[in-house]
Each structure stands twice: as structure tokens, then as C-alpha cells.
Write a protein that holds these residues in place. Structure first.
Motif, PDB file in Angstrom:
ATOM      1  N   ILE A   8       0.837  -1.199   0.000  1.00 43.64           N
ATOM      2  CA  ILE A   8       0.000   0.000   0.000  1.00 43.64           C
ATOM      3  C   ILE A   8       0.869   1.245   0.000  1.00 43.64           C
ATOM      4  O   ILE A   8       2.010   1.231   0.474  1.00 43.64           O
ATOM      5  N   CYS A  16      -3.312   6.921   4.215  1.00 42.85           N
ATOM      6  CA  CYS A  16      -3.511   6.137   2.995  1.00 42.85           C
ATOM      7  C   CYS A  16      -4.450   6.901   2.084  1.00 42.85           C
ATOM      8  O   CYS A  16      -5.622   7.079   2.409  1.00 42.85           O
ATOM      9  N   ASP A  17      -3.926   7.361   0.972  1.00 46.31           N
ATOM     10  CA  ASP A  17      -4.722   8.087   0.001  1.00 46.31           C
ATOM     11  C   ASP A  17      -4.053   7.886  -1.352  1.00 46.31           C
ATOM     12  O   ASP A  17      -2.937   8.340  -1.561  1.00 46.31           O
ATOM     13  N   HIS A  18      -4.743   7.196  -2.253  1.00 41.10           N
ATOM     14  CA  HIS A  18      -4.152   6.888  -3.562  1.00 41.10           C
ATOM     15  C   HIS A  18      -3.868   8.138  -4.382  1.00 41.10           C
ATOM     16  O   HIS A  18      -3.121   8.084  -5.352  1.00 41.10           O
ATOM     17  N   TYR A  43      -9.231  -6.946  -2.921  1.00 44.03           N
ATOM     18  CA  TYR A  43      -9.631  -5.559  -2.745  1.00 44.03           C
ATOM     19  C   TYR A  43     -10.900  -5.473  -1.917  1.00 44.03           C
ATOM     20  O   TYR A  43     -11.757  -6.352  -1.986  1.00 44.03           O
ATOM     21  N   THR A  47     -11.504   0.516  -2.713  1.00 42.08           N
ATOM     22  CA  THR A  47     -10.239   0.493  -3.454  1.00 42.08           C
ATOM     23  C   THR A  47     -10.448  -0.108  -4.836  1.00 42.08           C
ATOM     24  O   THR A  47      -9.897   0.380  -5.823  1.00 42.08           O
ATOM     25  N   TYR A  48     -11.257  -1.149  -4.909  1.00 41.88           N
ATOM     26  CA  TYR A  48     -11.529  -1.744  -6.219  1.00 41.88           C
ATOM     27  C   TYR A  48     -12.127  -0.703  -7.166  1.00 41.88           C
ATOM     28  O   TYR A  48     -11.706  -0.585  -8.317  1.00 41.88           O
ATOM     29  N   SER A 125      -5.901  -3.109  -0.230  1.00 39.86           N
ATOM     30  CA  SER A 125      -6.899  -2.230   0.385  1.00 39.86           C
ATOM     31  C   SER A 125      -6.602  -2.037   1.863  1.00 39.86           C
ATOM     32  O   SER A 125      -6.328  -2.999   2.575  1.00 39.86           O
ATOM     33  N   ARG A 126      -6.683  -0.806   2.302  1.00 35.83           N
ATOM     34  CA  ARG A 126      -6.423  -0.477   3.700  1.00 35.83           C
ATOM     35  C   ARG A 126      -7.281  -1.302   4.646  1.00 35.83           C
ATOM     36  O   ARG A 126      -6.783  -1.903   5.587  1.00 35.83           O
TER      37      ARG A 126
END
Length: 188
Positions: A8, A16-18, A43, A47-48, A125-126
Motif C-alpha cells: 500500500i 492512505c490516500d491513492h 480488494y 479500493t476496487y 486495500s487499507r
């Protein structure tokens, strides 16, 4: 036996931030290489749905080789989505053929997947990382730390039941200042 790898992106302050990281060629290449080594991605729904962005590059490549390569790599890997709100894969499988909505308890499914032969299992995924950490089912952490202070958002490690001791196994540094820390949980 397959390993479960939690990979991640995270800011220096633990968020956590994409969208908060440094998504450059080196980072895309790193994750493309990781995807080539795994047999399935796990996922959560959120997140998916974020990762579905990469489907657009399959139909309309960006022209940036590393981004287009990542889109091809993520397309090849089967995905399992865990969700309490989705009822079927029709609502999630837009463009990707290899997606399934899990209908099993996560602990049972991951234990079964680990017993199978094949490539490793990637968790991206977090929420799933936290859940699997609490079940002691993660074999390796790949924490990609971006030199960014976000100041707001979801912290990665905010819902742990117990203390987890880890052993640093290697590091990888990118020109952008991004560092990937590879950890293995210590077993007692």
C-alpha cells in the motif's frame, strides 16, 4: 504455500490516500513488477472502484509506457472483491473479466488460498490489510512511503487489536524520495 503480501501507498504522516502520492514512472514500474509476481489481488469495494481507473487505459492508452504497462499488468491478475454492500459482480465487473465478489468469510477464503500452489496473494486495500493483520494472515508488508505530509485522511494502522512486531527485510528507494519498506511479521 502462497504468501499474503500487503502492499500500500502511504504518506509520511501515515495517511492512505491513492491520490496523495508521487505517481511517476518509477512507481508505476515498481507496481507493474509486483503485479507480475502475484496470482490474485484482494480488494475492498472502495479500493476496487478506485482501481477501475486503469480499465480506461486498456481502451485508450495514455501514451506513457509505464502507466500503460501497469494497466495491462493489473488487467491480467484475477481479483477478489470483499464487500458488505455489493450483491453481485455485475455492479463491479465493468471491463475486467477476472473479478469475483467473495461470498465466503475472509479468514476461511484466505486460509484456503494460502494452501493452494501458485503465485503469491496481493492485498491492496487499507481495510483488508487491517483485517488480515488482526487475523495474523499477512506474511509480508510492502509499505510505500511518499515524502508528503497530507495532514488529513485515513491512517493505515488505526484499528489494530494488538501490537505487531515487524522485521525489516529490505528497502527500495526511488529518485522521487519514495521509499518502499519491506517487513515481515515476527512470529512468537
Amino acid at each position: 504455500m502462497r504468501r499474503v503480501i500487503a502492499a500500500i501507498n502511504m504518506t509520511l504522516d501515515g495517511i492512505c490516500d491513492h491520490t496523495a502520492g508521487i505517481a511517476d514512472e518509477e512507481l508505476h514500474q515498481h507496481y507493474t513488477e509486483l503485479l507480475d509476481e502475484v496470482g490474485v489481488i484482494l480488494y475492498g469495494r472502495i479500493t476496487y472502484q478506485l482501481m477501475q481507473f486503469w480499465q480506461t487505459l486498456l481502451k485508450n492508452p495514455s501514451g506513457e509506457k509505464t502507466m500503460d504497462d501497469f494497466a495491462l499488468a493489473i488487467d491480467r491478475v484475477p481479483k477478489i472483491v470483499y464487500s458488505h454492500t455489493l450483491k453481485n459482480t455485475d455492479s463491479i465487473a465493468i471491463g475486467w473479466d477476472s473479478v469475483k465478489l467473495s461470498n465466503q468469510p475472509i479468514e476461511k477464503e484466505i486460509t484456503e488460498l494460502k494452501q493452494q500452489s501458485g503465485k503469491d496473494i496481493l492485498v491492496g486495500s487499507r481495510s483488508l490489510i487491517i483485517h488480515l493483520m488482526n487475523l495474523n494472515l499477512i506474511d509480508e508488508f510492502q509499505i510505500c512511503i511518499h515524502p508528503v505530509l497530507e495532514g488529513k485522511g485515513l491512517p493505515l494502522f488505526d484499528k489494530l487489536k494488538d501490537r505487531k512486531n515487524l522485521k525489516l527485510s529490505k528497502t527500495k528507494t526511488f529518485g522521487s524520495g519514495v521509499i518502499v519498506l519491506y517487513y515481515e511479521p515476527l512470529k512468537y
